[in-house]
Design a protein around this motif. Structure first.
Motif, PDB file in Angstrom:
ATOM      1  N   MET A 219      30.483  48.105  26.332  1.00 15.30           N
ATOM      2  CA  MET A 219      30.649  49.461  25.801  1.00 15.30           C
ATOM      3  C   MET A 219      29.290  50.169  25.678  1.00 15.30           C
ATOM      4  SD  MET A 219      33.976  49.903  25.425  1.00 15.30           S
ATOM      5  CE  MET A 219      34.523  51.091  24.182  1.00 15.30           C
ATOM      6  N   GLU A 220      28.236  49.391  25.453  1.00 12.50           N
ATOM      7  CA  GLU A 220      26.883  49.978  25.386  1.00 12.50           C
ATOM      8  C   GLU A 220      26.271  50.145  26.779  1.00 12.50           C
ATOM      9  OE1 GLU A 220      24.656  47.321  22.934  1.00 12.50           O
ATOM     10  OE2 GLU A 220      25.893  47.738  21.170  1.00 12.50           O
ATOM     11  N   GLY A 221      26.809  49.391  27.747  1.00 11.39           N
ATOM     12  CA  GLY A 221      26.293  49.464  29.116  1.00 11.39           C
ATOM     13  C   GLY A 221      27.167  50.374  29.954  1.00 11.39           C
ATOM     14  N   ALA A 222      27.729  49.827  31.012  1.00 14.07           N
ATOM     15  CA  ALA A 222      28.586  50.633  31.886  1.00 14.07           C
ATOM     16  C   ALA A 222      29.681  49.771  32.496  1.00 14.07           C
ATOM     17  CB  ALA A 222      27.760  51.285  32.998  1.00 14.07           C
ATOM     18  N   MET A 223      30.766  50.422  32.860  1.00 13.92           N
ATOM     19  CA  MET A 223      31.849  49.752  33.559  1.00 13.92           C
ATOM     20  C   MET A 223      31.540  49.751  35.057  1.00 13.92           C
ATOM     21  SD  MET A 223      34.594  51.941  31.388  1.00 13.92           S
ATOM     22  CE  MET A 223      36.108  51.389  32.160  1.00 13.92           C
ATOM     23  N   LEU A 224      32.248  48.920  35.808  1.00 14.75           N
ATOM     24  CA  LEU A 224      32.090  48.890  37.268  1.00 14.75           C
ATOM     25  C   LEU A 224      33.351  49.443  37.934  1.00 14.75           C
ATOM     26  CD1 LEU A 224      30.432  45.366  37.607  1.00 14.75           C
ATOM     27  CD2 LEU A 224      29.309  47.600  37.773  1.00 14.75           C
ATOM     28  N   THR A 225      33.199  49.930  39.154  1.00 16.06           N
ATOM     29  CA  THR A 225      34.377  50.413  39.880  1.00 16.06           C
ATOM     30  C   THR A 225      35.176  49.223  40.411  1.00 16.06           C
ATOM     31  OG1 THR A 225      33.277  50.515  42.031  1.00 16.06           O
ATOM     32  CG2 THR A 225      33.186  52.502  40.661  1.00 16.06           C
ATOM     33  N   PHE A 226      36.426  49.437  40.726  1.00  8.77           N
ATOM     34  CA  PHE A 226      37.210  48.427  41.457  1.00  8.77           C
ATOM     35  C   PHE A 226      36.675  48.394  42.897  1.00  8.77           C
ATOM     36  CE2 PHE A 226      40.313  49.827  44.729  1.00  8.77           C
ATOM     37  CZ  PHE A 226      40.094  51.190  44.717  1.00  8.77           C
ATOM     38  N   GLY A 227      36.858  47.244  43.549  1.00  9.35           N
ATOM     39  CA  GLY A 227      36.640  47.188  44.995  1.00  9.35           C
ATOM     40  C   GLY A 227      35.223  47.418  45.482  1.00  9.35           C
ATOM     41  N   GLY A 228      34.209  47.100  44.650  1.00  5.14           N
ATOM     42  CA  GLY A 228      32.823  47.129  45.121  1.00  5.14           C
ATOM     43  C   GLY A 228      32.404  48.480  45.685  1.00  5.14           C
TER      44      GLY A 228
ATOM     45  N   MET B 223      45.341  39.628  57.071  1.00  2.00           N
ATOM     46  CA  MET B 223      44.179  40.002  56.290  1.00  2.00           C
ATOM     47  C   MET B 223      44.654  40.559  54.942  1.00  2.00           C
ATOM     48  SD  MET B 223      42.610  41.914  59.574  1.00  2.00           S
ATOM     49  CE  MET B 223      41.151  42.670  58.859  1.00  2.00           C
ATOM     50  N   LEU B 224      43.725  40.658  53.995  1.00  2.00           N
ATOM     51  CA  LEU B 224      44.039  41.253  52.692  1.00  2.00           C
ATOM     52  C   LEU B 224      43.308  42.593  52.545  1.00  2.00           C
ATOM     53  CD1 LEU B 224      43.785  38.040  50.477  1.00  2.00           C
ATOM     54  CD2 LEU B 224      45.871  39.196  51.266  1.00  2.00           C
ATOM     55  N   THR B 225      43.839  43.449  51.690  1.00  2.00           N
ATOM     56  CA  THR B 225      43.164  44.732  51.448  1.00  2.00           C
ATOM     57  C   THR B 225      41.963  44.512  50.534  1.00  2.00           C
ATOM     58  OG1 THR B 225      44.467  45.287  49.465  1.00  2.00           O
ATOM     59  CG2 THR B 225      45.345  46.022  51.594  1.00  2.00           C
ATOM     60  N   PHE B 226      41.053  45.446  50.517  1.00  2.00           N
ATOM     61  CA  PHE B 226      39.975  45.438  49.512  1.00  2.00           C
ATOM     62  C   PHE B 226      40.609  45.820  48.168  1.00  2.00           C
ATOM     63  CE2 PHE B 226      38.428  49.549  47.757  1.00  2.00           C
ATOM     64  CZ  PHE B 226      39.314  50.419  48.362  1.00  2.00           C
ATOM     65  N   GLY B 227      39.977  45.387  47.084  1.00  2.00           N
ATOM     66  CA  GLY B 227      40.331  45.918  45.762  1.00  2.00           C
ATOM     67  C   GLY B 227      41.732  45.617  45.271  1.00  2.00           C
ATOM     68  N   GLY B 228      42.335  44.497  45.708  1.00  2.00           N
ATOM     69  CA  GLY B 228      43.601  44.061  45.124  1.00  2.00           C
ATOM     70  C   GLY B 228      44.704  45.098  45.199  1.00  2.00           C
ATOM     71  N   TYR B 229      45.491  45.250  44.112  1.00  2.00           N
ATOM     72  CA  TYR B 229      46.672  46.118  44.194  1.00  2.00           C
ATOM     73  C   TYR B 229      46.291  47.591  44.332  1.00  2.00           C
ATOM     74  CZ  TYR B 229      46.336  47.798  39.363  1.00  2.00           C
ATOM     75  OH  TYR B 229      45.920  48.413  38.217  1.00  2.00           O
ATOM     76  N   LYS B 230      45.097  47.970  43.879  1.00  2.00           N
ATOM     77  CA  LYS B 230      44.680  49.368  44.047  1.00  2.00           C
ATOM     78  C   LYS B 230      44.371  49.677  45.513  1.00  2.00           C
ATOM     79  CE  LYS B 230      42.891  49.816  39.324  1.00  2.00           C
ATOM     80  NZ  LYS B 230      41.729  50.113  38.453  1.00  2.00           N
ATOM     81  N   GLY B 231      43.629  48.775  46.159  1.00  2.00           N
ATOM     82  CA  GLY B 231      43.343  48.961  47.585  1.00  2.00           C
ATOM     83  C   GLY B 231      44.621  48.943  48.404  1.00  2.00           C
ATOM     84  N   SER B 232      45.559  48.091  47.995  1.00  2.00           N
ATOM     85  CA  SER B 232      46.843  47.999  48.688  1.00  2.00           C
ATOM     86  C   SER B 232      47.623  49.310  48.551  1.00  2.00           C
ATOM     87  CB  SER B 232      47.633  46.819  48.092  1.00  2.00           C
ATOM     88  OG  SER B 232      48.913  46.725  48.654  1.00  2.00           O
ATOM     89  N   ALA B 233      47.631  49.887  47.363  1.00  2.00           N
ATOM     90  CA  ALA B 233      48.322  51.170  47.146  1.00  2.00           C
ATOM     91  C   ALA B 233      47.691  52.263  48.011  1.00  2.00           C
ATOM     92  CB  ALA B 233      48.266  51.565  45.668  1.00  2.00           C
ATOM     93  N   LEU B 234      46.366  52.265  48.074  1.00  2.00           N
ATOM     94  CA  LEU B 234      45.652  53.255  48.887  1.00  2.00           C
ATOM     95  C   LEU B 234      46.021  53.097  50.364  1.00  2.00           C
ATOM     96  CD1 LEU B 234      43.389  55.439  48.430  1.00  2.00           C
ATOM     97  CD2 LEU B 234      41.752  53.663  49.087  1.00  2.00           C
ATOM     98  N   SER B 235      46.114  51.856  50.812  1.00  2.00           N
ATOM     99  CA  SER B 235      46.474  51.590  52.211  1.00  2.00           C
ATOM    100  C   SER B 235      47.901  52.073  52.514  1.00  2.00           C
ATOM    101  CB  SER B 235      46.333  50.092  52.489  1.00  2.00           C
ATOM    102  OG  SER B 235      46.730  49.806  53.801  1.00  2.00           O
TER     103      SER B 235
END
Lengths: 338, 338
Positions: A219-228, B223-235
């Motif tokens: 909470m003091e730092g930052a969150m990361l995005t999904f999927g790199g 193959m699998l999508t990037f980013g799990g279920y979110k990447g899959s939804a985007l695809s």
């Protein structure tokens, strides 16, 4: 023994309306906000249902929102609607602009709605489902506050930047998704903190930009995005499209504008609407069948389409004309009333 | 000692044109294809540069592509252009429709181009950069072949489904990304297989739907999508928008239509164009500064904007009016000539 209480569907609406009107929102704003809170609660989407009344009240107490603002709708181009919320909650502007977006998408084939200068607290799926209910395809994006680091970064720059999409199905509930481009929602990290549980790896960094599983440090730092780096690129796209493209704030500017206030962030929103009738050359029925074959192949292998739990809850709650919420939540909401 | 050879920029174009015209493509198709192969090679984007000549020749040998097809351009709505490639490679249809897409986006504020019935082998970034060069924001999507499993699934249903985006910057090269929604590109798995190296975890499943790191098993599985279920939804969104929305094939239908042929897949493509002038209410310069502050904050923390390596390569290769490619690649390409 249940810790839930049962409310009739009318009770949900009445409760929301009375809390909002007793806390500085006009009747019209309260009605527009209640539409969306009700839609979410009907789908047992607890995080964006009645629970959001606390954020609405908190936002009002921050002193920046105008609970009586009247939106200004303009049409700067044949396929563009702009709705200036004039510092009100986004939803009244949305409701007033939506018929024009629908009409433009139907007659032009494709159109965009930009909502400006709004406080935004709501889930995006009810907004794109307004479009799929009309037989249109919808996409919506908003920034938020700069809590999320870009891939390879060390501090919050991006918002949790949700992306929502809805596809109309002729015989079924639409194919809809609505996800944050952050790996976790901010509220989820708070839940881990309260529970004293460590976060999974890859969710957050600390204030020095180092990976952390400590919710407090996160909470003091930052969150990361999904999927790199791909999720990070998508999040930057959302910042640009729902910010500078439509002359509105980035998540960096929104958090600065809040000046320490909690409550709903202040920024813009973009919604795109596409007309399958025109884009498919009049072949909607054949292409509905084609999309259904895709969905059937996904389901046949044991994978799930998004939003199905919501639709099941909706059907169940409509059938019994009532729904359940935690008793403690109900008690806490009653305290918001004057 | 280098295994590269140096070609002048004109040599790149001449080589591409001669290989294509000697392998069944008309002068106009060869020119449209060469535009994009040259753009990619100029940026040292080797996977989509001259290397793609093999795929163009392979596609022609499959016997399904029409190397002389003339596109048919129609305008079913004020904000929609449709370009029927009539079984040609997509790029001639793209070039002929692009001026109409640009004009519609400029006058309407927002427009869509659907390319139908095309063979598609090319990177999407040159297509969205055609829009950002005109001061427009561009998004492009295509399906491919059903090689990618949805999240929670056991077999290939989705394509590698790339998403490309380009944002015009007033003083700089655009902000552009172009990524596959699969975790890996298909060619990357092939490279692991040839090198006898195991894949990372989370990239693929075998033919029984079980996780695998064996490249051979992955090619037989999915193959699998990037980013799990979110990447899959985007695809899935990309399948719908570049398929049924525009009356064209899904990746499942495209792989069936190929009937065992390798080479470029046959399907459709959607490109969206937005006009910042209209969407920002005429405030392009102020919002360019706003976007630049966002980019500066990303760079300042050591994170990178996508495509920067491409722009550096482009500047370097333009400066010396020449570029390098592997000597073996050059020898192999010469063998494609009659």
């Amino acid at each position: 023994m249940s810790n839930n209480i049962t409310l009739s569907l009318d009770d949900v609406k009445t409760l929301s309306l009375s809390v909002l009107t007793q806390n500085g929102y006009s009747e019209t704003h309260a009605a527009a906000i209640t539409d969306v809170i009700y839609a979410c609660q009907l789908d047992d989407c607890h995080s964006h249902g009645l629970f959001r009344l606390f954020m609405c009240v908190d936002t009002m107490q921050g002193g920046q929102v105008d609970g009586h603002a009247l939106p200004t709708i303009t049409e700067p181009g044949p396929s563009v609607v702009k709705a200036d919320a004039n510092k009100g909650i986004s939803l009244l502007a949305l409701n007033e602009a939506m018929p024009r977006l629908v009409e433009k998408a139907k007659t032009q084939g494709m159109a965009a709605l930009a909502i400006n200068n709004c406080f935004h607290f709501s889930a995006l799926w009810p907004e794109v489902e307004m479009l799929s209910q009309q037989g249109l395809v919808g996409i919506a994006m908003v920034p938020s506050h700069a809590w999320v680091a870009p891939a390879g970064g060390t501090r919050g720059t991006l918002g949790t930047n949700p992306l929502a999409f809805s596809w109309p199905r002729l015989e079924k509930d639409p194919f809809t998704f609505d996800f944050a481009t952050s790996q976790f929602a901010r509220g989820e990290i708070e839940l881990y903190r309260r529970a004293g549980k460590p976060l999974p790896e890859g969710v957050a960094i600390d204030k020095n930009g180092k990976p952390t599983t400590d919710p407090e440090a996160a909470m003091e730092g930052a969150m990361l995005t999904f999927g790199g780096y791909k999720g990070s690129a998508l999040s930057i796209m959302i910042e640009l499209m729902a910010g500078p493209l439509i002359d509105d704030l980035t998540s960096l500017e929104s958090i600065a504008a809040a000046d320490g206030n909690t409550g709903a962030p202040y920024h813009g929103e973009i919604i795109l609407a596409m007309n399958p009738e025109m884009l498919s050359g009049g072949k909607v029925a054949q292409n509905d069948e084609r999309a259904e074959r895709l969905f059937a192949d996904i389901i046949d292998q044991g994978a799930r389409l998004p939003s199905q739990r919501r639709y099941q809850a909706r059907a169940r709650n409509l059938e019994r004309n009532a729904l359940e919420i935690p008793a403690q939540l109900y008690q806490d909401i009653l305290k918001l009333k004057g």
